[in-house]
Design a protein around this motif. Structure first.
Motif, mmCIF file in Angstrom:
data_model
loop_
_atom_site.group_PDB
_atom_site.id
_atom_site.type_symbol
_atom_site.label_atom_id
_atom_site.label_comp_id
_atom_site.label_asym_id
_atom_site.label_seq_id
_atom_site.Cartn_x
_atom_site.Cartn_y
_atom_site.Cartn_z
ATOM 1 N N VAL A 37 31.654 38.724 35.851
ATOM 2 C CA VAL A 37 31.927 39.598 36.977
ATOM 3 C C VAL A 37 31.675 38.809 38.250
ATOM 4 O O VAL A 37 30.599 38.246 38.438
ATOM 5 C CB VAL A 37 31.030 40.862 36.954
ATOM 6 C CG1 VAL A 37 31.292 41.726 38.167
ATOM 7 C CG2 VAL A 37 31.251 41.650 35.674
ATOM 8 N N ARG A 39 31.141 39.345 42.000
ATOM 9 C CA ARG A 39 30.812 40.379 42.979
ATOM 10 C C ARG A 39 30.858 39.760 44.373
ATOM 11 O O ARG A 39 30.196 38.753 44.634
ATOM 12 C CB ARG A 39 29.429 40.949 42.711
ATOM 13 C CG ARG A 39 29.382 41.798 41.463
ATOM 14 C CD ARG A 39 28.034 42.496 41.271
ATOM 15 N NE ARG A 39 28.078 43.367 40.122
ATOM 16 C CZ ARG A 39 27.772 42.994 38.878
ATOM 17 N NH1 ARG A 39 27.396 41.752 38.644
ATOM 18 N NH2 ARG A 39 27.842 43.858 37.892
ATOM 19 N N SER A 57 40.278 42.896 48.764
ATOM 20 C CA SER A 57 40.239 42.731 47.313
ATOM 21 C C SER A 57 41.565 42.158 46.799
ATOM 22 O O SER A 57 41.575 41.231 45.980
ATOM 23 C CB SER A 57 39.942 44.079 46.646
ATOM 24 O OG SER A 57 39.859 43.927 45.252
ATOM 25 N N SER A 61 41.918 38.487 45.113
ATOM 26 C CA SER A 61 42.456 38.420 43.757
ATOM 27 C C SER A 61 43.642 37.458 43.694
ATOM 28 O O SER A 61 43.730 36.623 42.782
ATOM 29 C CB SER A 61 42.871 39.820 43.299
ATOM 30 O OG SER A 61 43.372 39.774 41.981
ATOM 31 N N ASP A 76 36.089 40.135 35.966
ATOM 32 C CA ASP A 76 36.355 41.297 36.821
ATOM 33 C C ASP A 76 35.932 40.939 38.231
ATOM 34 O O ASP A 76 34.900 40.303 38.435
ATOM 35 C CB ASP A 76 35.555 42.519 36.356
ATOM 36 C CG ASP A 76 36.071 43.086 35.043
ATOM 37 O OD1 ASP A 76 37.279 42.961 34.765
ATOM 38 O OD2 ASP A 76 35.262 43.652 34.290
ATOM 39 N N LEU A 77 36.738 41.364 39.207
ATOM 40 C CA LEU A 77 36.422 41.176 40.620
ATOM 41 C C LEU A 77 35.951 42.505 41.180
ATOM 42 O O LEU A 77 36.646 43.508 41.061
ATOM 43 C CB LEU A 77 37.660 40.691 41.384
ATOM 44 C CG LEU A 77 37.557 40.625 42.907
ATOM 45 C CD1 LEU A 77 36.484 39.617 43.338
ATOM 46 C CD2 LEU A 77 38.908 40.286 43.522
ATOM 47 N N GLU A 78 34.756 42.516 41.760
ATOM 48 C CA GLU A 78 34.221 43.708 42.414
ATOM 49 C C GLU A 78 33.970 43.363 43.881
ATOM 50 O O GLU A 78 33.215 42.440 44.176
ATOM 51 C CB GLU A 78 32.906 44.145 41.770
ATOM 52 C CG GLU A 78 33.046 44.621 40.345
ATOM 53 C CD GLU A 78 31.720 45.035 39.726
ATOM 54 O OE1 GLU A 78 30.671 44.973 40.426
ATOM 55 O OE2 GLU A 78 31.721 45.405 38.541
ATOM 56 N N VAL A 79 34.608 44.107 44.775
ATOM 57 C CA VAL A 79 34.428 43.901 46.207
ATOM 58 C C VAL A 79 33.814 45.173 46.774
ATOM 59 O O VAL A 79 34.303 46.268 46.511
ATOM 60 C CB VAL A 79 35.765 43.586 46.912
ATOM 61 C CG1 VAL A 79 35.552 43.386 48.405
ATOM 62 C CG2 VAL A 79 36.420 42.354 46.292
ATOM 63 N N GLY A 80 32.729 45.021 47.534
ATOM 64 C CA GLY A 80 32.067 46.186 48.113
ATOM 65 C C GLY A 80 31.291 45.819 49.362
ATOM 66 O O GLY A 80 31.371 44.693 49.861
#
Length: 179
Positions: A37, A39, A57, A61, A76-80
């Protein structure tokens, strides 16, 4: 000199994040079971809304797919954005936390202090320490080099906060409609 994967990813992705009007706050690659992952935490002086998060995002990506910076394996790419109780580590973090309650761990045995940030300049910050047992709040100056660690605190039902102002505005609007 060895460059870590996070440093290489930062060099690759930071220009894209900046072009979207955001600051790249953090990058972390973690293994979760068989998956990796990535992040990515972004923020700005005015915060980041869902549309900005979605835009950045997609851009990240596409860049990651184009360069294969994450290698062949699935990820998995998680952007926050930073969490509610974010750690303050940069000058801009303190500026963004003006009017927020913060728990400070002071250096050299200075102990712990919970106070509201009133203002920030290049040398430090002015804070308001809440009064205890009916006493009035006091102001205090903290130099950056006197702060070991600082973390924003979550507040519920703060007097005079935005929710209270929103309720008043809604009440005022109803009164205008009835008039």
């Amino acid at each position: 000199m060895s460059t870590t994967q996070s440093e290489r990813l930062r060099e690759l992705l930071e220009p894209l994040v900046t072009s979207q009007g955001l600051d790249l706050e953090e990058i972390a690659v973690d293994s979760v079971g068989r998956k990796r992952v990535l992040r990515v935490v972004v923020d700005s002086d005015t915060g980041a809304d869902l549309d900005q998060i979605a835009d950045v995002s997609r851009a990240l990506s596409a860049k990651l797919d184009e360069t294969e910076a994450m290698g062949e394996g699935a990820y998995d790419l998680e952007v926050g954005t930073p969490g509610a109780e974010r750690l303050l580590t940069e000058h801009r973090h303190y500026v963004r936390a003006v009017d927020r309650l913060v728990r400070f761990q002071l250096t050299e045995g200075g102990g712990e202090l919970v106070a509201r940030i009133l203002g920030v300049d290049d040398e430090g910050l002015d804070v308001e320490v809440p009064g205890v047992k009916g006493r009035k709040a006091t102001t205090r100056r903290l130099a950056f080099d006197g702060i070991e660690r600082a973390r924003v605190q979550v507040e519920f039902n703060r007097k005079g906060d935005k929710a209270d102002k929103g309720d008043k505005a809604e009440k005022d609007m109803k009164e205008e409609e009835e008039a």
